[in-house]
Design a protein around this motif. Structure first.
Motif, PDB file in Angstrom:
ATOM      1  N   ASN A 248       0.863  -1.313   0.173  1.00 15.83           N
ATOM      2  CA  ASN A 248      -0.018  -0.022   0.188  1.00 15.83           C
ATOM      3  C   ASN A 248       0.762   1.244  -0.090  1.00 15.83           C
ATOM      4  OD1 ASN A 248      -2.208  -1.732   0.028  1.00 15.83           O
ATOM      5  ND2 ASN A 248      -2.916  -1.276   2.161  1.00 15.83           N
ATOM      6  N   TYR A 249       1.606   1.370  -0.784  1.00 17.06           N
ATOM      7  CA  TYR A 249       2.504   2.635  -1.084  1.00 17.06           C
ATOM      8  C   TYR A 249       2.746   2.881  -2.712  1.00 17.06           C
ATOM      9  CZ  TYR A 249       6.438  -0.187  -1.135  1.00 17.06           C
ATOM     10  OH  TYR A 249       7.574  -1.173  -1.671  1.00 17.06           O
ATOM     11  N   TYR A 250       3.238   3.823  -2.919  1.00 20.81           N
ATOM     12  CA  TYR A 250       3.445   4.326  -4.206  1.00 20.81           C
ATOM     13  C   TYR A 250       4.852   4.847  -4.402  1.00 20.81           C
ATOM     14  CZ  TYR A 250      -1.648   4.808  -4.722  1.00 20.81           C
ATOM     15  OH  TYR A 250      -2.962   4.260  -4.577  1.00 20.81           O
ATOM     16  N   VAL A 251       5.536   4.820  -5.814  1.00 17.89           N
ATOM     17  CA  VAL A 251       6.819   5.292  -5.988  1.00 17.89           C
ATOM     18  C   VAL A 251       6.759   6.111  -7.089  1.00 17.89           C
ATOM     19  CG1 VAL A 251       8.190   3.613  -4.629  1.00 17.89           C
ATOM     20  CG2 VAL A 251       7.425   3.231  -7.131  1.00 17.89           C
ATOM     21  N   TYR A 252       7.640   6.896  -7.183  1.00 18.30           N
ATOM     22  CA  TYR A 252       7.568   8.123  -8.264  1.00 18.30           C
ATOM     23  C   TYR A 252       8.974   8.324  -8.689  1.00 18.30           C
ATOM     24  CZ  TYR A 252       3.159   9.405  -5.703  1.00 18.30           C
ATOM     25  OH  TYR A 252       1.957   9.256  -4.914  1.00 18.30           O
ATOM     26  N   GLU A 253       9.160   8.381 -10.112  1.00 11.37           N
ATOM     27  CA  GLU A 253      10.380   8.915 -10.815  1.00 11.37           C
ATOM     28  C   GLU A 253      10.318  10.215 -10.855  1.00 11.37           C
ATOM     29  OE1 GLU A 253      13.348   6.869 -14.223  1.00 11.37           O
ATOM     30  OE2 GLU A 253      11.301   7.299 -14.685  1.00 11.37           O
ATOM     31  N   LEU A 254      10.745  10.982  -9.960  1.00 15.83           N
ATOM     32  CA  LEU A 254      10.571  12.526 -10.130  1.00 15.83           C
ATOM     33  C   LEU A 254      11.782  13.214 -10.950  1.00 15.83           C
ATOM     34  CD1 LEU A 254       9.860  13.366  -6.221  1.00 15.83           C
ATOM     35  CD2 LEU A 254       8.199  13.093  -8.250  1.00 15.83           C
ATOM     36  N   VAL A 255      11.382  13.962 -11.910  1.00 16.02           N
ATOM     37  CA  VAL A 255      12.323  14.746 -12.545  1.00 16.02           C
ATOM     38  C   VAL A 255      12.287  16.285 -12.334  1.00 16.02           C
ATOM     39  CG1 VAL A 255      11.958  13.009 -14.246  1.00 16.02           C
ATOM     40  CG2 VAL A 255      10.697  14.923 -14.615  1.00 16.02           C
ATOM     41  N   ASN A 256      13.483  16.985 -12.618  1.00 15.00           N
ATOM     42  CA  ASN A 256      13.345  18.374 -12.840  1.00 15.00           C
ATOM     43  C   ASN A 256      12.580  19.144 -13.557  1.00 15.00           C
ATOM     44  OD1 ASN A 256      16.419  17.584 -12.093  1.00 15.00           O
ATOM     45  ND2 ASN A 256      16.296  19.517 -11.207  1.00 15.00           N
ATOM     46  N   PRO A 257      11.272  19.929 -12.689  1.00 15.38           N
ATOM     47  CA  PRO A 257      10.562  20.663 -13.394  1.00 15.38           C
ATOM     48  C   PRO A 257      11.257  21.879 -14.006  1.00 15.38           C
ATOM     49  CG  PRO A 257       9.927  20.477 -11.037  1.00 15.38           C
ATOM     50  CD  PRO A 257      11.363  19.924 -11.265  1.00 15.38           C
ATOM     51  N   HIS A 258      10.552  22.410 -15.082  1.00 12.26           N
ATOM     52  CA  HIS A 258      11.294  23.635 -15.813  1.00 12.26           C
ATOM     53  C   HIS A 258      10.628  24.944 -15.420  1.00 12.26           C
ATOM     54  CE1 HIS A 258       7.294  22.880 -18.021  1.00 12.26           C
ATOM     55  NE2 HIS A 258       7.598  23.954 -18.498  1.00 12.26           N
TER      56      HIS A 258
END
Length: 275
Positions: A248-258
């Protein structure tokens, strides 16, 4: 452009198209002067970015072009293998505007191929669009399950306006997958528009859409934000990948916003997974 061996199936009879400036995941405020209306398109194409297999963008990214003045993206999702050849609408967005989908170009044909790639029957864009260009995106291959290979990320001030550092995620060195916590408890990104300054950031980033289920595997989600004086999330940032995990959890591939000084929000304390 280089041709592949001949054959009737477009999955094996295409022209490769590898032009770095088509990538929406790069910071491309500058205008490169490319114009796909001037290209003599013929047959099917497979997209690459710097030698890596890519696909047409399904997302508009505000204030970012992909080589031309109007970036062209698919209006909808890519097909699956069993769908065969499908027709998809193509929308265009002006790179100097937050508005997405302000133009409609000629539709194209798309096919999913064995080996996890797509081919496109690209055509000359609508001549009423000023210097359009087809946009592409490539994500890194996943070598191991991100549900068990992530960085823990516990920043309580991302869930509300408790005292903490001001978030400027455009200058943060994102690298890989992250599991979000709130004082040690699992939390997730909000799925609706987050108002400015709601997570100690001038521009608050949230998902534009729902989280996946475990059976969905890794999915791509659009990221949205809004200006401080507007009441909606009219700006679109770079898309990210998300996965639902056992436990019951999520993982995120976060990237640099612009955008200048944006921040990924982690919702409110009540936003916990329910699957």
């Amino acid at each position: 452009m280089a041709a592949t061996p001949s054959g009737s199936d477009p999955c094996y009879n295409y022209t490769t198209l590898d032009e770095y400036w088509r990538d929406i995941l790069q910071n491309q405020y500058q205008y490169y002067g490319h114009n796909d209306s001037a290209v003599e398109w013929s047959g099917w194409y497979r997209l690459y970015l710097n030698g890596k297999s890519a696909q047409m963008s399904e997302w508009c990214v505000s204030y970012i072009g992909c080589g031309g003045d109007v970036g062209l993206n698919l209006n909808g999702s890519h097909p699956s293998l069993e769908d065969g050849v499908v027709t998809r609408e193509v929308f265009g967005s002006y790179m100097d505007s937050y508005q997405c989908g302000g133009y409609r170009s000629a539709p194209i044909q798309v096919k999913a191929c064995p080996g996890d790639y797509y081919v496109y029957k690209l055509v000359k864009p609508d001549l009423s669009i000023y210097k359009p260009s087809y946009c592409a995106v490539a994500f890194q291959n996943i070598s191991s399950d991100p549900c068990y290979n992530y960085e823990s990320f516990d920043r309580p001030w991302r869930a509300n306006n408790e005292s903490g550092e001001i978030i400027c995620d455009d200058s943060f060195s994102w690298n890989g997958w992250y599991r979000l916590f709130y004082f040690g408890m699992d939390i997730r990104m909000p799925e609706t528009c987050a108002s400015s300054y709601s997570c100690n950031a001038f521009l608050s980033l949230s998902l534009n859409g729902s989280h996946p289920q475990i059976e969905d595997g890794v999915v791509i989600r659009e990221v949205q934000t809004g200006a401080s004086m507007r009441g909606s999330c009219e700006y679109k940032s770079k898309p990210i990948r998300v996965k639902a995990c056992p436990g019951n959890y999520y993982v995120y591939e976060l990237v640099n916003p612009h955008f200048w000084c944006p921040g990924y929000c982690t919702g409110k304390k009540k936003h916990f997974p329910t699957f």
